[in-house]
Design a protein around this motif. Sequence first.
Motif, PDB file in Angstrom:
ATOM      1  N   ASP A 372       0.705  -1.230   0.062  1.00  0.00           N
ATOM      2  CA  ASP A 372       0.250   0.000  -0.013  1.00  0.00           C
ATOM      3  C   ASP A 372       0.923   1.313   0.205  1.00  0.00           C
ATOM      4  O   ASP A 372       0.422   2.406   0.282  1.00  0.00           O
ATOM      5  N   SER A 373       2.153   1.217  -0.127  1.00  0.00           N
ATOM      6  CA  SER A 373       3.000   2.150  -0.113  1.00  0.00           C
ATOM      7  C   SER A 373       3.915   2.353  -1.319  1.00  0.00           C
ATOM      8  O   SER A 373       4.827   3.100  -1.556  1.00  0.00           O
ATOM      9  N   THR A 374       3.531   1.382  -2.217  1.00  0.00           N
ATOM     10  CA  THR A 374       4.449   1.421  -3.618  1.00  0.00           C
ATOM     11  C   THR A 374       4.544   2.601  -4.328  1.00  0.00           C
ATOM     12  O   THR A 374       5.456   3.031  -4.821  1.00  0.00           O
ATOM     13  N   GLY A 375       3.151   3.265  -4.402  1.00  0.00           N
ATOM     14  CA  GLY A 375       3.240   4.575  -5.066  1.00  0.00           C
ATOM     15  C   GLY A 375       3.992   5.631  -4.615  1.00  0.00           C
ATOM     16  O   GLY A 375       4.595   6.534  -5.147  1.00  0.00           O
ATOM     17  N   THR A 376       3.921   5.626  -3.266  1.00  0.00           N
ATOM     18  CA  THR A 376       4.646   6.886  -2.443  1.00  0.00           C
ATOM     19  C   THR A 376       6.303   6.434  -2.647  1.00  0.00           C
ATOM     20  O   THR A 376       7.048   7.505  -2.711  1.00  0.00           O
ATOM     21  N   MET A 377       6.774   5.254  -2.636  1.00  0.00           N
ATOM     22  CA  MET A 377       8.107   4.928  -2.896  1.00  0.00           C
ATOM     23  C   MET A 377       8.535   5.272  -4.457  1.00  0.00           C
ATOM     24  O   MET A 377       9.585   5.756  -4.352  1.00  0.00           O
ATOM     25  N   LEU A 378       7.723   4.976  -5.226  1.00  0.00           N
ATOM     26  CA  LEU A 378       7.901   5.246  -6.536  1.00  0.00           C
ATOM     27  C   LEU A 378       8.052   6.969  -6.656  1.00  0.00           C
ATOM     28  O   LEU A 378       8.907   7.383  -7.651  1.00  0.00           O
ATOM     29  N   GLY A 379       7.230   7.620  -5.885  1.00  0.00           N
ATOM     30  CA  GLY A 379       7.258   9.067  -6.025  1.00  0.00           C
ATOM     31  C   GLY A 379       8.603   9.555  -5.355  1.00  0.00           C
ATOM     32  O   GLY A 379       9.359  10.557  -6.045  1.00  0.00           O
ATOM     33  N   LEU A 380       9.070   9.054  -4.402  1.00  0.00           N
ATOM     34  CA  LEU A 380      10.610   9.421  -3.638  1.00  0.00           C
ATOM     35  C   LEU A 380      11.456   9.030  -4.831  1.00  0.00           C
ATOM     36  O   LEU A 380      12.485   9.672  -4.871  1.00  0.00           O
TER      37      LEU A 380
END
Length: 445
Positions: A372-380
Amino acid sequence: MADTAESTVMEGTLGSRGQGQESPEKEATSGSGLSASQRKLVVLMTHINIAMYSTCFWIQQGALPYLTKKLGVDPVVYGYLQTTFAVVQLCGGPLFGRFGDLFGTRSALVLAFSAAALSYGLLGMAEGMSLLFLSRLPSFLMHSMQGAQMIVTDISDESSRADALGKLGLSYGIGMIVGPFLGGQVTKYFSEQHSAYLAMAGSLVSIVLVVLFIPANTKAGKKDSDSKKDDSGPSSVFDVKAIAKLLTIPVAAYLLLVRTIVGTPLGIFQSMFSVIAMDRFNIGPEENGYLMSYIGMSNMVMMGLGVGILTKRYNEGLLLKWAIYMFTFGYLLLAGANVTWHIYVTVIPLTIGGTIMNTVISSTLTKVVPPDSTGTMLGLSMASNSIIRTMSPTVGGLMLGYAGYPSFGIVGFVVNTLLSVYMLFSQTHATVVAAVERQNAKKES
């Protein structure tokens, strides 16, 4: 003892390896729970949209330096314009990823393509400095490639994720071939403003395709309505603590640092490439379109074919090292490039190195965080690129003005040589690779 054990694990994983095959039953229900036919349609439309996005981006990107020159913008101000774009994207990347994690990829992609259409429309209307800078502001949300990576990450299994992410580069490469060529022709026969309007029209078409064919949410175990419940309020998107927490994961922090170090020399060169092409190699808009199309073709071949083959045979640690070696060789060639055909040769090792590094790091980063945090990680991960682009125009302008064109190749060669030596002898690198391999083995068992 622990360090020795981890070194032994690394030594045993740096050779060839194969990937296990998923059973048909698992294949049919992996990812977001979509059926096999639904996943194929979503993947197809994602690739079409990325090809459209890339085409539109490179149409306007190819026209931008000539439009700014036409409007009397000097290289220093042009550098400020590029820096503005990078700073705005830096701020928006992690928040865009967080938004996608909470509200779904369809909403995120609609925002991204809407921002792109607004940016290109403002650029088309620009007749002075104010609108030029204003056209950069919507890029806060212009993260279509990141949105596509989020979709592919959600619906692919971990063993094939690097290949799936790499194939997005194939579609992006199509746009890099078509976009500069179209932009060069439209600029030649009409104007730079018409190129920007063409890019805007293509972005509007992508919005329609996203609404019609992309599910509201592609994450495993989530229904379309889930993106509107619980902690998905506006304040959650701006939860800086939740975003920063991902940076405390040692593997993620190390990979982001490597990406930033390797990407800095390349970002500096890319920021000044249009100026170098015009002033040193006397490349006009039409020939520049051909050159960018050639670079796009190189990317397309490597991402569509090379990445899949390599990631199935070799582990992440070895591929990352070879990417650095290719960069080192490419910068050595760049330092001695004197005529146009030298550039055509130089981009090959730089393209290979960049493709391998970006795909391997992006894939690994999505494996070390919760689903549920893959999008945020890709954003970083995207934010690390934006950090580079923020300072690159200023540094690139100074290097070009005071040290000359060869300094770009020399700096890149020195940085990547030092990093290569570090990776060969560093226990930290060995520990990170060992940790990733243990996690992969645990999930595959």
